[in-house]
Design a protein around this motif. Structure first.
Motif, PDB file in Angstrom:
ATOM      1  N   UNK A 117     -13.479   3.848   0.357  1.00 44.05           N
ATOM      2  CA  UNK A 117     -13.222   2.591   1.077  1.00 44.05           C
ATOM      3  C   UNK A 117     -11.732   2.403   1.379  1.00 44.05           C
ATOM      4  N   UNK A 118     -11.161   3.360   2.077  1.00 46.73           N
ATOM      5  CA  UNK A 118      -9.750   3.325   2.442  1.00 46.73           C
ATOM      6  C   UNK A 118      -9.694   3.190   3.963  1.00 46.73           C
ATOM      7  N   UNK A 119      -8.999   2.194   4.459  1.00 42.59           N
ATOM      8  CA  UNK A 119      -8.953   2.041   5.913  1.00 42.59           C
ATOM      9  C   UNK A 119      -7.995   3.072   6.487  1.00 42.59           C
ATOM     10  N   UNK A 120      -8.239   3.401   7.729  1.00 38.27           N
ATOM     11  CA  UNK A 120      -7.397   4.412   8.363  1.00 38.27           C
ATOM     12  C   UNK A 120      -5.970   3.921   8.498  1.00 38.27           C
ATOM     13  N   UNK A 121      -5.816   2.628   8.665  1.00 38.90           N
ATOM     14  CA  UNK A 121      -4.468   2.058   8.759  1.00 38.90           C
ATOM     15  C   UNK A 121      -3.726   2.232   7.432  1.00 38.90           C
ATOM     16  N   UNK A 122      -4.412   1.966   6.319  1.00 41.18           N
ATOM     17  CA  UNK A 122      -3.779   2.170   5.008  1.00 41.18           C
ATOM     18  C   UNK A 122      -3.357   3.619   4.859  1.00 41.18           C
ATOM     19  N   UNK A 123      -4.211   4.507   5.322  1.00 45.21           N
ATOM     20  CA  UNK A 123      -3.893   5.931   5.215  1.00 45.21           C
ATOM     21  C   UNK A 123      -2.600   6.256   5.972  1.00 45.21           C
ATOM     22  N   UNK A 124      -2.518   5.804   7.224  1.00 40.77           N
ATOM     23  CA  UNK A 124      -1.320   6.070   8.026  1.00 40.77           C
ATOM     24  C   UNK A 124      -0.081   5.478   7.365  1.00 40.77           C
ATOM     25  N   UNK A 125      -0.197   4.238   6.950  1.00 48.17           N
ATOM     26  CA  UNK A 125       0.965   3.561   6.376  1.00 48.17           C
ATOM     27  C   UNK A 125       1.383   4.245   5.072  1.00 48.17           C
ATOM     28  N   UNK A 126       0.397   4.643   4.273  1.00 52.82           N
ATOM     29  CA  UNK A 126       0.699   5.326   3.016  1.00 52.82           C
ATOM     30  C   UNK A 126       1.440   6.640   3.249  1.00 52.82           C
TER      31      UNK A 126
END
Ligand SMILES: Nc1ncnc2c1ncn2[C@@H]1O[C@H](COP(=O)(O)OP(=O)(O)O)[C@@H](O)[C@H]1O
Ligand SMILES: [Mg+2]
Lengths: 265, 308
Positions: free
Chosen positions: A100-109
């Protein structure tokens, strides 16, 4: 069960992704080779000042700050374009985005993680430059400020690389980001260079308008000012900061939108 | 809502950069996975199994059709907190140790640290990696990667476990261990949905299967129903009947000295053969009934192979 999309959860995920990205870099041999290379290059290029005619201090500062700028910019661009691509190519992204990880969180991370790496890289080079300067009795505290401005540029360049790499292949991303970098460093010369030669008022306006649309990375650099011991104009810092925040914000948003519906094949 | 997973008319076409390169991979995949079962998603390589699983886990977007996971749509992906996924030949960050990987994945799942500290050794033990968790993943064998992959898929104690080819590339012992683990998951009340092209593995543990051929489910149901109890044919070994002419309906497979192997596909013919053998003083050494196997069922749907 609690939804993974609440703000606090997303923040935790970004932190976890960023620290993993940092680990990835600092556990690779390439990182240390690059770092050693950067420091050597820097010491060598600034030590050339010793051979120069005129103010040794000025030449060291000039060569040193330029080297720090170029080298860290190239690192940002070439690591930045692989930031997303390698995760897809190595399929490691499947394990992350099936959670349950959003793609936006992934990019920002990923972005935050690389920015931490670049900070370490920049810090090492800056310290090396100060060491060379100290050897010649010219320790310059303002070099740290200049490095701060270089970091603003890195924030933008990495966001540009991330944006292009979330919509296209590494080669295209590299070309586009390098083009952005080159335009960013030459656009400020555009009006001065062209306007005196243009007769029509409309053409002049067009050129000036174009300049305002194009990125201007020189807005962020105080390298020349430090070399020539000129103080920055009032409001410079605020303007540079706002410029960075705005540009990075737009780029990350665009990257997130482009990445949201992309098939991960 | 007693389905763990529901797919209705799911379509997917991969398009190349030019429209000529398009590849219609899923042609209306429809299936229902009831809760609490082991469900095998079977099909030859290239049938579209991985593509389907990637749609379910939110990595790909379907062109058309409906997907419902534990009663929720694909939507914002929050349902992924309740599923566990093991990708096909999983790849992990090879600079991490097994323990670091599980910690990282646990943080992504929002599992609080104290709970994670308890949970990780339990999972390591369950997948048989206890003692190997300090090793970097680059030093893991294929089987160990599969097992750490399984451990990370189970971190959040998922209701639905989705495994893509969990037994492929493993040796018989590794496959056996994975099968036992899947059975154990069912015993815990979880639903296991796994893809495989290895029919033997599926046949041993599945409650229900779907057979996917070229992007379409050609058959779905409980394994017993699909395979049926019916005997397809018998192989009969007769000795001492070198000159015997088998009754019509029999086919001779091999002759070895006085021993003959005969295949019979009707029960009357079988009785006839046995009677005739006895009459001619030959002895029937063995009668082996063959039921339809998953492999037969499978082959009957593969284009180019004649159906029986
Ligand atoms: N990104 C892609 N672009 C084009 N075709 C693809 C892509 N990914 C998979 N395919 C094709 O889709 C078909 C199904 O692949 P896949 O879902 O991996 O099958 P399976 O897992 O059943 O072996 C294959 O023919 C494969 O070549
Ligand atoms: Mg597959």
């Amino acid at each position: 069960m609690k939804s993974g999309n609440s703000g606090a959860a997303a923040f935790q995920q970004v932190l976890a992704l960023a620290s993993n990205t940092f680990k990835e870099a600092t556990r690779s041999r390439v990182f240390y080779i690059l770092l050693a290379f950067a420091v050597c290059l820097l010491m060598f290029s600034s030590a050339m000042g010793f051979l120069a005619i005129g103010s040794i201090r000025r030449v060291i500062l000039d060569m040193g700050l330029s080297t720090v700028s170029y080298f860290s910019a190239m690192t940002a661009i070439f690591v930045g374009i692989g930031l997303i691509y390698h995760e897809i190519e190595r399929k490691t992204i499947y394990n992350i985005l099936s959670k349950p990880v959003s793609r936006t969180s992934f990019l920002v991370g990923r972005y935050v993680g690389l920015m931490a790496v670049l900070l370490v890289n920049l810090a090492a080079m800056t310290v090396a430059l100060q060491i060379v300067l100290s050897v010649f009795g010219s320790f310059t505290p303002r070099v740290f400020v200049a490095a701060g401005y270089i970091y603003l540029e890195l924030l933008i360049l990495t966001a540009v690389a991330l944006f292009f790499s979330s919509v296209s292949s590494p080669v295209v991303s590299a070309l586009c980001t390098v083009a952005f970098y080159l335009i960013g460093h030459t656009s400020s010369a555009l009006p001065e260079l062209l306007v005196p030669f243009l007769s029509s008022l409309w053409a002049k306006r067009l050129v000036i308008g174009l300049y305002h649309i194009l990125p201007d990375l020189n807005l962020l650099s105080i390298n020349n000012l430090v070399v020539h011991e000129i103080p920055t104009a009032p409001g410079f810092a605020m303007r540079a900061l706002l410029y960075t925040v705005f540009t990075v914000g737009i780029l990350l948003l665009a990257a997130a939108l482009a990445f949201k519906k992309r098939d991960l094949v | 809502m007693d389905e763990a997973l529901l797919l209705k008319g799911v379509e997917k076409t991969f398009r190349g950069h030019l429209s000529i390169g398009s590849h219609h991979v899923l042609r209306g995949v429809t299936l229902t996975v009831p809760r609490g079962l082991i469900y095998g998603f079977l099909g030859p390589n290239g049938a579209g199994k991985t593509t389907t699983l990637k749609i379910v886990t939110g990595l790909l977007f379907p062109d058309a059709g409906e997907v419902s996971i534990l009663g929720q749509g694909l939507g914002d992906g929050s349902v992924r907190a309740r599923i566990g996924f093991l990708p096909e030949t999983p790849y992990f960050y090879d600079y991490l140790t097994g323990h670091e990987l599980l910690t990282f994945m646990g943080r992504l799942l929002g599992i609080p640290s104290p709970r994670l500290v308890e949970r990780i050794p339990v999972l390591l033990r369950a997948v048989g990696l206890l003692g190997k968790e300090k090793l970097q993943l680059r030093k893991y064998s294929k089987g160990m990667l599969q097992r750490i992959g399984l451990a990370q898929a189970l971190l959040n104690d998922p209701d639905l476990v989705i495994l893509d080819e969990p037994t492929s590339g493993l040796d018989p012992i590794g496959r056996r261990e994975i099968r036992d683990l899947i059975l154990e998951l069912r015993a815990q009340g979880k639903t296991v949905f796994f893809s495989s092209h290895i029919l033997a593995d599926a046949e041993m543990i599945c409650d229900q299967v779907a057979i996917l051929i070229r992007g379409k489910v050609v058959q779905e149901g409980p394994l017993e129903d699909l395979l049926g109890g019916e005997i397809q044919f018998w192989d009969v070994t007769v000795r001492g009947a070198a000159g015997m002419v088998p009754p019509p309906g029999c086919s001779v497979l091999t002759r070895l000295g006085t021993q003959v192997l005969i295949r019979v596909d009707r029960e009357e013919v079988l009785q006839d053969l046995i009677d005739r053998s006895r009459a001619e003083g030959a002895s029937v050494r063995g009668v082996v009934p063959h039921k339809i196997s998953l492999e037969d069922l499978f082959m009957s749907h593969v284009p180019g192979e004649g159906s029986r």
